[in-house]
Design a protein around this motif. Structure first.
Motif, PDB file in Angstrom:
ATOM      1  N   THR A   1       0.836  -1.206   0.000  1.00  0.00           N
ATOM      2  CA  THR A   1       0.000   0.000   0.000  1.00  0.00           C
ATOM      3  C   THR A   1       0.874   1.262   0.000  1.00  0.00           C
ATOM      4  OG1 THR A   1      -0.238  -0.154   2.423  1.00  0.00           O
ATOM      5  CG2 THR A   1      -1.975  -1.163   1.078  1.00  0.00           C
ATOM      6  N   ILE A   2       1.173   1.786   1.175  1.00  0.00           N
ATOM      7  CA  ILE A   2       1.829   3.089   1.274  1.00  0.00           C
ATOM      8  C   ILE A   2       3.259   3.069   0.723  1.00  0.00           C
ATOM      9  CG2 ILE A   2       2.628   2.746   3.655  1.00  0.00           C
ATOM     10  CD1 ILE A   2       1.333   6.033   2.035  1.00  0.00           C
ATOM     11  N   TRP A   3       4.003   1.986   0.937  1.00  0.00           N
ATOM     12  CA  TRP A   3       5.370   1.943   0.413  1.00  0.00           C
ATOM     13  C   TRP A   3       5.364   1.788  -1.106  1.00  0.00           C
ATOM     14  CZ3 TRP A   3       7.654  -1.841   4.638  1.00  0.00           C
ATOM     15  CH2 TRP A   3       7.841  -1.112   5.830  1.00  0.00           C
ATOM     16  N   ALA A   4       4.378   1.047  -1.624  1.00  0.00           N
ATOM     17  CA  ALA A   4       4.251   0.938  -3.086  1.00  0.00           C
ATOM     18  C   ALA A   4       3.900   2.310  -3.672  1.00  0.00           C
ATOM     19  CB  ALA A   4       3.194  -0.088  -3.454  1.00  0.00           C
ATOM     20  N   ALA A   5       3.032   3.057  -2.970  1.00  0.00           N
ATOM     21  CA  ALA A   5       2.693   4.419  -3.408  1.00  0.00           C
ATOM     22  C   ALA A   5       3.931   5.320  -3.361  1.00  0.00           C
ATOM     23  CB  ALA A   5       1.587   4.993  -2.528  1.00  0.00           C
ATOM     24  N   LYS A   6       4.703   5.200  -2.296  1.00  0.00           N
ATOM     25  CA  LYS A   6       5.905   6.021  -2.145  1.00  0.00           C
ATOM     26  C   LYS A   6       6.912   5.735  -3.253  1.00  0.00           C
ATOM     27  CE  LYS A   6       9.479   7.284   1.237  1.00  0.00           C
ATOM     28  NZ  LYS A   6      10.000   7.085   2.609  1.00  0.00           N
ATOM     29  N   ALA A   7       7.028   4.485  -3.648  1.00  0.00           N
ATOM     30  CA  ALA A   7       7.963   4.119  -4.714  1.00  0.00           C
ATOM     31  C   ALA A   7       7.592   4.798  -6.027  1.00  0.00           C
ATOM     32  CB  ALA A   7       7.992   2.606  -4.902  1.00  0.00           C
ATOM     33  N   ASN A   8       6.307   5.200  -6.144  1.00  0.00           N
ATOM     34  CA  ASN A   8       5.807   5.864  -7.350  1.00  0.00           C
ATOM     35  C   ASN A   8       5.586   7.365  -7.155  1.00  0.00           C
ATOM     36  OD1 ASN A   8       5.726   3.334  -8.492  1.00  0.00           O
ATOM     37  ND2 ASN A   8       3.521   3.093  -8.349  1.00  0.00           N
ATOM     38  N   PHE A   9       6.073   7.925  -6.062  1.00  0.00           N
ATOM     39  CA  PHE A   9       5.840   9.336  -5.739  1.00  0.00           C
ATOM     40  C   PHE A   9       4.352   9.658  -5.653  1.00  0.00           C
ATOM     41  CE2 PHE A   9      10.203   9.650  -7.245  1.00  0.00           C
ATOM     42  CZ  PHE A   9      10.748  10.602  -6.398  1.00  0.00           C
ATOM     43  N   MET A  10       3.557   8.723  -5.140  1.00  0.00           N
ATOM     44  CA  MET A  10       2.112   8.911  -5.050  1.00  0.00           C
ATOM     45  C   MET A  10       1.607   8.830  -3.613  1.00  0.00           C
ATOM     46  SD  MET A  10       1.094   6.527  -8.354  1.00  0.00           S
ATOM     47  CE  MET A  10      -0.577   7.126  -8.606  1.00  0.00           C
ATOM     48  N   GLU A  11       2.507   8.859  -2.640  1.00  0.00           N
ATOM     49  CA  GLU A  11       2.110   8.633  -1.246  1.00  0.00           C
ATOM     50  C   GLU A  11       1.271   9.765  -0.663  1.00  0.00           C
ATOM     51  OE1 GLU A  11       6.159  10.710  -0.751  1.00  0.00           O
ATOM     52  OE2 GLU A  11       5.105   9.459  -2.227  1.00  0.00           O
ATOM     53  N   LYS A  12       1.268  10.937  -1.301  1.00  0.00           N
ATOM     54  CA  LYS A  12       0.436  12.032  -0.804  1.00  0.00           C
ATOM     55  C   LYS A  12      -1.002  11.924  -1.305  1.00  0.00           C
ATOM     56  CE  LYS A  12       4.240  15.340  -0.262  1.00  0.00           C
ATOM     57  NZ  LYS A  12       4.788  16.658  -0.670  1.00  0.00           N
ATOM     58  N   GLU A  13      -1.235  11.022  -2.248  1.00  0.00           N
ATOM     59  CA  GLU A  13      -2.558  10.857  -2.845  1.00  0.00           C
ATOM     60  C   GLU A  13      -3.229   9.549  -2.463  1.00  0.00           C
ATOM     61  OE1 GLU A  13      -2.322  11.405  -7.119  1.00  0.00           O
ATOM     62  OE2 GLU A  13      -0.432  12.461  -6.848  1.00  0.00           O
ATOM     63  N   ILE A  14      -2.468   8.478  -2.425  1.00  0.00           N
ATOM     64  CA  ILE A  14      -3.025   7.142  -2.193  1.00  0.00           C
ATOM     65  C   ILE A  14      -2.095   6.357  -1.271  1.00  0.00           C
ATOM     66  CG2 ILE A  14      -4.259   7.038  -4.401  1.00  0.00           C
ATOM     67  CD1 ILE A  14      -1.909   5.390  -5.510  1.00  0.00           C
TER      68      ILE A  14
END
Length: 540
Positions: free
Chosen positions: A485-498
């Protein structure tokens, strides 16, 4: 004193006028996956985003909603994010010969024959999923049977990992492939002076270049079926690792037409046309599409012995595999990308390939940073090289089911000592304190629950091995959920959205019939998705 007045003012406002929400989920066990891994009872959603989370009484008292859902104590998680997959490739494979799980080459040929009979109007027969490591003798097949069955129709069948193919003579002729040819980053197999049809890594490019592009109708059908299958598994965002600009433009069009809803993070394939089109303009972003990475291939796969190793393969003396490009290519690309906002995301399987890319990354990243350059797979690492991830904040993007798929034969390839540095997810996690997890589907099964099982228990779907595979590198349940979830989002620079269920973020979430944080390991694969929501709207 000011804090007391502020809280009182908010309470008075809420008492006078309850804010309107679109959806309230209550009496649930909501894993927010915030920094504290908080668990709450209720959540309010409006305009596709989370208004608030908290206790049942607070959310139900302070908000009204058009729709109220009593989750009856069920577990709610952020929508799963696959940090490494091939969404378009998966959709395409759904409409080809399914060769996954074949126990021998004869079974694969039988499936091809049946598929061809059902689809007589196809100009090309394509399939995917064969794996000689599952067969007696573990040897590559030859195309003799395909030549006899299809003398006038081209056939090409991709190996499970996508790093080798077998083509019949008709397909080889169309591609102009002949015995004795050599190719950088690939290998054309020949026996007794005759082509066997087996093409490893770059060697099959000419064959696939002959296949006509699909119509928009067929392409849409591929992606819509892929999306449906992903939503059913609780996947709400997919990282597609390596697409050309035409695919990206087609996806963008389908999303804008309302025909495709899946959130996608896309890496550009490392080809001049793609880089010329995007690097100067910078990353491309819409509500459901982000193009910000460049997918690079350092080597092939371990299963087809294309992975580049520091020492020879244990089961093929004298053979170390190969890099797919000259090292100078990776160095020059890294130098270019270091001055852009694009991530460099490099496929590296063998310990030699990983070392080469790690040193190049470190050369241009200059220590700790937030560029989030990634190594995809990071599968076999020399013990002396793990620190290179942490030294330059390099993200190891791993797929736990690779470990449980490869464990049956990886020791034969690598030997016992070298195997200790393979599929070493705990060691990799310790480098930066976070690690994104994916499946690499269609190379592996699409199921995130198999990812969870492989990461936490280090067993496959059969429950093998009884005591787990190299369990010193297992992840905890919380680490695994974060990785999905959050680490996968962070790997894509998307952690502020999802990636987590927090105020202001997109309301991508799933409701499960059992709680992954509590379910016995024997029941992990029995967990079902009851509902999947994307932007606050139920999609399955």
């Amino acid at each position: 004193m000011r804090r007391i007045i502020s809280i009182a003012a908010i309470a008075m406002f809420c008492a006078c006028k309850a804010p309107q929400a679109d959806l309230i989920i209550h009496h649930a066990k909501i894993y927010t996956v915030d920094s504290a891994f908080s668990v709450v009872e209720a959540m309010a959603v409006k305009d596709g985003k989370i208004l608030a989370t908290g206790k049942n009484e607070d959310i139900l008292k302070h908000f009204t909603a058009l729709e109220n859902i009593d989750a009856q104590g069920k577990a709610v998680y952020p929508g799963f994010i696959d940090a490494h997959a091939h969404f378009v490739g998966y959709g395409r494979a759904l409409f080809q010969v399914d060769l996954f799980g074949c126990n021998n080459w004869e079974e694969a040929v039988t499936r091809v024959k049946a598929f061809a009979a059902e689809h007589p109007n196809l100009d090309w027969i394509q399939g995917r999923g064969w794996d000689q490591n599952r067969w007696p003798g573990k040897s590559f097949p030859t195309n003799e049977a395909l030549n006899q069955l299809f003398p006038n129709k081209p056939v090409v069948l991709t190996r499970v990992d996508g790093h080798a193919s077998i083509a019949n003579q008709k397909a080889l002729d169309l591609a102009g492939i002949k015995a004795g040819q050599t190719i950088t980053g690939g290998f054309i197999e020949v026996k007794n002076g005759k082509l066997t049809g087996v093409l490893i890594d770059n060697a099959d490019d000419k064959v696939y270049a002959q296949i006509p592009e699909p119509s928009k109708e067929i392409y849409t059908q591929w992606l819509q079926q892929a999306e449906k299958n992903c939503f059913a598994q609780g996947l709400t965002t997919i990282t597609d690792c390596g697409l050309g600009y035409r695919d990206i433009e087609a996806i963008d069009t389908l999303q804008k037409e309302g025909k495709l809803n899946m959130r996608l993070y896309v890496m550009l394939s490392d080809e001049p046309a793609n880089l010329e089109r995007y690097l100067k303009k910078g990353p491309y972003r819409t509500d459901k599409l982000l193009v910000k990475g460049v997918k690079v291939y350092a080597d092939g796969a371990l299963g087809s012995r294309g992975a580049c190793l520091l020492q020879p393969y244990n089961d093929k003396p004298g053979w170390t595999g190969f890099l797919l490009r000259n090292p100078s290519h990776y160095d020059s690309l890294a130098q270019v990308l270091a001055n852009t906002d694009f991530q460099m995301c490099t496929h590296a399987i063998g310990d030699s390939a990983n070392r080469e890319i790690l040193h190049i990354y470190n050369k241009y990243l200059h220590g700790k940073n937030d560029k989030r350059w990634r190594i995809e797979h990071a599968q076999v690492i020399n013990q002396q090289d793990f620190h290179l991830f942490g030294d330059a904040s390099i993200v190891p993007s791993v797929q736990p089911t690779h470990g449980t798929s490869d464990m049956y034969w990886a020791g034969d390839r690598l030997g016992a000592e070298r195997l200790k540095g393979a599929y070493a997810y705990k060691q990799l996690l310790q480098q930066n304190g976070w690690i994104p997890l994916g499946t690499d589907f269609p190379v592996e099964d699409i199921s995130p629950f198999k990812t969870f099982l492989a990461a936490v228990v280090r067993k496959d779907a059969k429950g093998y091995p009884a005591n787990g595979f190299q369990t010193e590198n297992a992840l905890t349940r919380e680490e695994t959920i974060r990785g999905m979830t959050i680490w996968a989002a962070k790997a894509n620079f998307m952690e502020k959205e999802i990636g987590s269920l927090e105020q202001g973020k997109k309301a991508d979430f799933i409701i499960l019939d059992q709680d992954l944080m509590k379910v016995p390991e024997t029941d992990i694969l029995k967990v079902k998705v009851k509902a999947t929501y994307l932007g606050g709207k139920k999609v399955i």
